[in-house]
Write a protein that holds these residues in place. Structure first.
Motif, PDB file in Angstrom:
ATOM      1  N   PRO A 128      40.989  30.965  85.401  1.00  0.00           N
ATOM      2  CA  PRO A 128      40.603  29.713  86.067  1.00  0.00           C
ATOM      3  C   PRO A 128      39.263  29.151  85.598  1.00  0.00           C
ATOM      4  CG  PRO A 128      41.518  31.241  87.662  1.00  0.00           C
ATOM      5  CD  PRO A 128      41.373  32.009  86.375  1.00  0.00           C
ATOM      6  N   THR A 129      38.398  30.003  85.032  1.00  0.00           N
ATOM      7  CA  THR A 129      37.115  29.528  84.523  1.00  0.00           C
ATOM      8  C   THR A 129      37.221  29.039  83.082  1.00  0.00           C
ATOM      9  OG1 THR A 129      36.481  31.754  83.790  1.00  0.00           O
ATOM     10  CG2 THR A 129      35.859  31.101  86.038  1.00  0.00           C
ATOM     11  N   GLY A 130      38.421  29.105  82.493  1.00  0.00           N
ATOM     12  CA  GLY A 130      38.610  28.635  81.127  1.00  0.00           C
ATOM     13  C   GLY A 130      38.366  29.687  80.072  1.00  0.00           C
ATOM     14  N   ARG A 131      38.105  30.931  80.475  1.00  0.00           N
ATOM     15  CA  ARG A 131      37.892  32.005  79.506  1.00  0.00           C
ATOM     16  C   ARG A 131      39.234  32.592  79.066  1.00  0.00           C
ATOM     17  NH1 ARG A 131      33.845  33.468  83.509  1.00  0.00           N
ATOM     18  NH2 ARG A 131      31.739  33.003  82.778  1.00  0.00           N
ATOM     19  N   TYR A 132      39.227  33.160  77.853  1.00  0.00           N
ATOM     20  CA  TYR A 132      40.447  33.741  77.297  1.00  0.00           C
ATOM     21  C   TYR A 132      40.417  35.260  77.428  1.00  0.00           C
ATOM     22  CZ  TYR A 132      43.926  35.255  73.854  1.00  0.00           C
ATOM     23  OH  TYR A 132      44.989  35.860  73.231  1.00  0.00           O
ATOM     24  N   LEU A 133      41.541  35.825  77.886  1.00  0.00           N
ATOM     25  CA  LEU A 133      41.728  37.272  77.938  1.00  0.00           C
ATOM     26  C   LEU A 133      43.135  37.589  77.460  1.00  0.00           C
ATOM     27  CD1 LEU A 133      40.190  38.515  81.334  1.00  0.00           C
ATOM     28  CD2 LEU A 133      39.488  39.180  79.042  1.00  0.00           C
ATOM     29  N   SER A 134      43.285  38.725  76.800  1.00  0.00           N
ATOM     30  CA  SER A 134      44.618  39.121  76.348  1.00  0.00           C
ATOM     31  C   SER A 134      44.902  40.543  76.800  1.00  0.00           C
ATOM     32  CB  SER A 134      44.731  39.035  74.821  1.00  0.00           C
ATOM     33  OG  SER A 134      43.928  40.017  74.185  1.00  0.00           O
ATOM     34  N   VAL A 135      46.190  40.849  76.940  1.00  0.00           N
ATOM     35  CA  VAL A 135      46.635  42.203  77.243  1.00  0.00           C
ATOM     36  C   VAL A 135      47.598  42.625  76.137  1.00  0.00           C
ATOM     37  CG1 VAL A 135      48.392  41.259  78.811  1.00  0.00           C
ATOM     38  CG2 VAL A 135      47.834  43.706  78.871  1.00  0.00           C
ATOM     39  N   THR A 136      47.309  43.767  75.526  1.00  0.00           N
ATOM     40  CA  THR A 136      48.153  44.331  74.473  1.00  0.00           C
ATOM     41  C   THR A 136      48.773  45.617  74.991  1.00  0.00           C
ATOM     42  OG1 THR A 136      46.816  43.386  72.694  1.00  0.00           O
ATOM     43  CG2 THR A 136      48.185  45.274  72.131  1.00  0.00           C
ATOM     44  N   GLN A 137      50.087  45.755  74.809  1.00  0.00           N
ATOM     45  CA  GLN A 137      50.826  46.936  75.240  1.00  0.00           C
ATOM     46  C   GLN A 137      51.471  47.557  74.003  1.00  0.00           C
ATOM     47  OE1 GLN A 137      52.839  46.286  79.175  1.00  0.00           O
ATOM     48  NE2 GLN A 137      52.466  44.123  78.724  1.00  0.00           N
ATOM     49  N   SER A 138      51.287  48.876  73.825  1.00  0.00           N
ATOM     50  CA  SER A 138      51.648  49.506  72.563  1.00  0.00           C
ATOM     51  C   SER A 138      52.061  50.957  72.769  1.00  0.00           C
ATOM     52  CB  SER A 138      50.461  49.427  71.594  1.00  0.00           C
ATOM     53  OG  SER A 138      50.725  50.100  70.388  1.00  0.00           O
ATOM     54  N   ASP A 139      52.762  51.489  71.768  1.00  0.00           N
ATOM     55  CA  ASP A 139      53.039  52.922  71.750  1.00  0.00           C
ATOM     56  C   ASP A 139      52.039  53.651  70.847  1.00  0.00           C
ATOM     57  OD1 ASP A 139      53.960  51.949  69.333  1.00  0.00           O
ATOM     58  OD2 ASP A 139      55.885  53.001  69.380  1.00  0.00           O
ATOM     59  N   ALA A 140      50.961  52.979  70.444  1.00  0.00           N
ATOM     60  CA  ALA A 140      49.957  53.574  69.557  1.00  0.00           C
ATOM     61  C   ALA A 140      49.091  54.573  70.306  1.00  0.00           C
ATOM     62  CB  ALA A 140      49.085  52.480  68.944  1.00  0.00           C
ATOM     63  N   ASP A 141      48.460  55.480  69.542  1.00  0.00           N
ATOM     64  CA  ASP A 141      47.428  56.338  70.106  1.00  0.00           C
ATOM     65  C   ASP A 141      46.197  55.490  70.427  1.00  0.00           C
ATOM     66  OD1 ASP A 141      49.156  58.463  69.617  1.00  0.00           O
ATOM     67  OD2 ASP A 141      48.235  58.933  67.678  1.00  0.00           O
ATOM     68  N   GLU A 142      45.390  55.975  71.362  1.00  0.00           N
ATOM     69  CA  GLU A 142      44.238  55.175  71.807  1.00  0.00           C
ATOM     70  C   GLU A 142      43.315  54.796  70.662  1.00  0.00           C
ATOM     71  OE1 GLU A 142      40.229  55.817  74.491  1.00  0.00           O
ATOM     72  OE2 GLU A 142      42.125  56.602  75.290  1.00  0.00           O
ATOM     73  N   ASP A 143      42.932  55.788  69.832  1.00  0.00           N
ATOM     74  CA  ASP A 143      41.966  55.485  68.781  1.00  0.00           C
ATOM     75  C   ASP A 143      42.524  54.509  67.755  1.00  0.00           C
ATOM     76  OD1 ASP A 143      43.806  57.378  67.886  1.00  0.00           O
ATOM     77  OD2 ASP A 143      42.374  58.349  66.546  1.00  0.00           O
ATOM     78  N   ARG A 144      43.829  54.602  67.468  1.00  0.00           N
ATOM     79  CA  ARG A 144      44.444  53.699  66.495  1.00  0.00           C
ATOM     80  C   ARG A 144      44.567  52.284  67.043  1.00  0.00           C
ATOM     81  NH1 ARG A 144      44.744  56.167  61.406  1.00  0.00           N
ATOM     82  NH2 ARG A 144      44.989  58.398  61.778  1.00  0.00           N
ATOM     83  N   LEU A 145      44.877  52.176  68.317  1.00  0.00           N
ATOM     84  CA  LEU A 145      44.982  50.841  68.915  1.00  0.00           C
ATOM     85  C   LEU A 145      43.608  50.176  68.967  1.00  0.00           C
ATOM     86  CD1 LEU A 145      46.656  48.644  70.257  1.00  0.00           C
ATOM     87  CD2 LEU A 145      46.321  49.814  72.454  1.00  0.00           C
ATOM     88  N   ILE A 146      42.597  50.928  69.360  1.00  0.00           N
ATOM     89  CA  ILE A 146      41.241  50.371  69.416  1.00  0.00           C
ATOM     90  C   ILE A 146      40.787  49.946  68.025  1.00  0.00           C
ATOM     91  CG2 ILE A 146      38.828  50.874  69.898  1.00  0.00           C
ATOM     92  CD1 ILE A 146      40.550  50.397  72.370  1.00  0.00           C
ATOM     93  N   ALA A 147      41.085  50.742  67.014  1.00  0.00           N
ATOM     94  CA  ALA A 147      40.676  50.404  65.642  1.00  0.00           C
ATOM     95  C   ALA A 147      41.326  49.121  65.158  1.00  0.00           C
ATOM     96  CB  ALA A 147      41.019  51.549  64.690  1.00  0.00           C
ATOM     97  N   SER A 148      42.481  48.757  65.721  1.00  0.00           N
ATOM     98  CA  SER A 148      43.136  47.504  65.313  1.00  0.00           C
ATOM     99  C   SER A 148      42.377  46.278  65.803  1.00  0.00           C
ATOM    100  CB  SER A 148      44.586  47.467  65.825  1.00  0.00           C
ATOM    101  OG  SER A 148      44.642  47.286  67.235  1.00  0.00           O
ATOM    102  N   PHE A 149      41.452  46.446  66.756  1.00  0.00           N
ATOM    103  CA  PHE A 149      40.612  45.352  67.243  1.00  0.00           C
ATOM    104  C   PHE A 149      39.275  45.282  66.504  1.00  0.00           C
ATOM    105  CE2 PHE A 149      43.379  46.227  70.890  1.00  0.00           C
ATOM    106  CZ  PHE A 149      43.822  44.951  71.211  1.00  0.00           C
ATOM    107  N   GLY A 150      38.849  46.384  65.915  1.00  0.00           N
ATOM    108  CA  GLY A 150      37.567  46.403  65.214  1.00  0.00           C
ATOM    109  C   GLY A 150      37.159  47.829  64.918  1.00  0.00           C
ATOM    110  N   ARG A 151      36.654  48.059  63.697  1.00  0.00           N
ATOM    111  CA  ARG A 151      36.303  49.414  63.284  1.00  0.00           C
ATOM    112  C   ARG A 151      35.004  49.899  63.909  1.00  0.00           C
ATOM    113  NH1 ARG A 151      40.645  52.099  61.271  1.00  0.00           N
ATOM    114  NH2 ARG A 151      41.905  50.682  59.974  1.00  0.00           N
ATOM    115  N   ASP A 152      34.180  48.979  64.430  1.00  0.00           N
ATOM    116  CA  ASP A 152      32.871  49.376  64.939  1.00  0.00           C
ATOM    117  C   ASP A 152      32.858  49.590  66.448  1.00  0.00           C
ATOM    118  OD1 ASP A 152      33.286  46.737  65.573  1.00  0.00           O
ATOM    119  OD2 ASP A 152      31.204  46.130  65.269  1.00  0.00           O
TER     120      ASP A 152
END
Length: 223
Positions: A128-152
């Motif tokens: 409602p405030t105009g901000r963007y949020l996304s939800v990703t659902q996956s069968d990936a392992d936690e570390d691999r899914l997080i790495a897909s958003f950024g290596r740092d």
């Protein structure tokens, strides 16, 4: 002896044609046809400029794209064959995008112990405030899914949302912009576990709202 008269100037036949007039001195027809393309071009340019407007602060926001999140998530559940939930977001939240992706070597196969390809489904929302949020659902392992958003990205804390523990990851600035956090948790269910990740420009309360809206729903059945 008579001296013959001196010859006078030789006269030839009829006088030749006069030199042509300058085109500036001809009638207006030639001028009209030479100016017509320029006039047409000016009219077209004036029409185009008339449809434009000047915005000193840049282009204004356009209409928000509309995306049918429940239909998209049902299609993703059938196509990807992974546990997927339809977030029960409150009124005022608008889904505006959806996508699928693969993550190479993204999960550990429980039977063989090998790293195999994972898949993920993402839906984006405007709060409602105009901000963007996304939800990703996956069968990936936690570390691999997080790495897909950024290596740092590194874990910096946790958030408890109605008894479910979410790990908060943060990274450094990108292109001079502040980092967007990633919240992740693993949700079990009758069809197996799913790794969930939330990210975007929302504040903590909006992250918690989307977390609660997702974790409270049962996974879709694909049969």
């Amino acid at each position: 002896m008579t001296t013959p008269p001196e010859p006078g100037p030789t006269v030839t036949g009829a006088p030749g044609p006069r030199p042509p007039k300058s085109r500036l001195l001809q009638d207006g027809r030639d001028m009209f046809w030479s100016m017509a393309p320029l006039v047409v071009a000016c009219l077209v340019l004036a029409g185009v400029l008339g449809m434009c407007s000047f915005a000193p602060s840049g282009p204004g926001p356009g209409p928000t794209p509309d995306y049918d999140a429940p239909a998209g998530l049902r299609a993703d559940a059938a196509a990807l064959d992974i546990p997927i939930r339809i977030p029960d977001v409150p009124d005022g939240w608008q889904s505006n995008s959806g996508s699928r992706k693969g993550i190479e070597s993204g999960r550990t196969d429980p039977a063989s112990g090998l790293q195999v390809r994972a898949v993920a489904s993402t839906v984006g929302y405007l709060t409602p405030t105009g901000r963007y949020l996304s939800v990703t659902q996956s069968d990936a392992d936690e570390d691999r899914l997080i790495a897909s958003f950024g290596r740092d990205l590194v874990p910096t804390g946790t958030q408890d949302v109605d008894g479910v523990n979410w790990v908060v990851y943060q990274g450094g600035e990108r292109d001079g912009r502040p980092p967007e956090p990633v919240w992740t948790t693993r949700l079990g269910g009758p069809t197996g576990p799913a790794q969930i990740a939330l990210t975007g420009a929302g504040d903590t309360d909006e992250f918690r709202t989307l977390a609660a809206a997702t974790q409270s729903q049962p996974p879709l059945t694909t049969t």
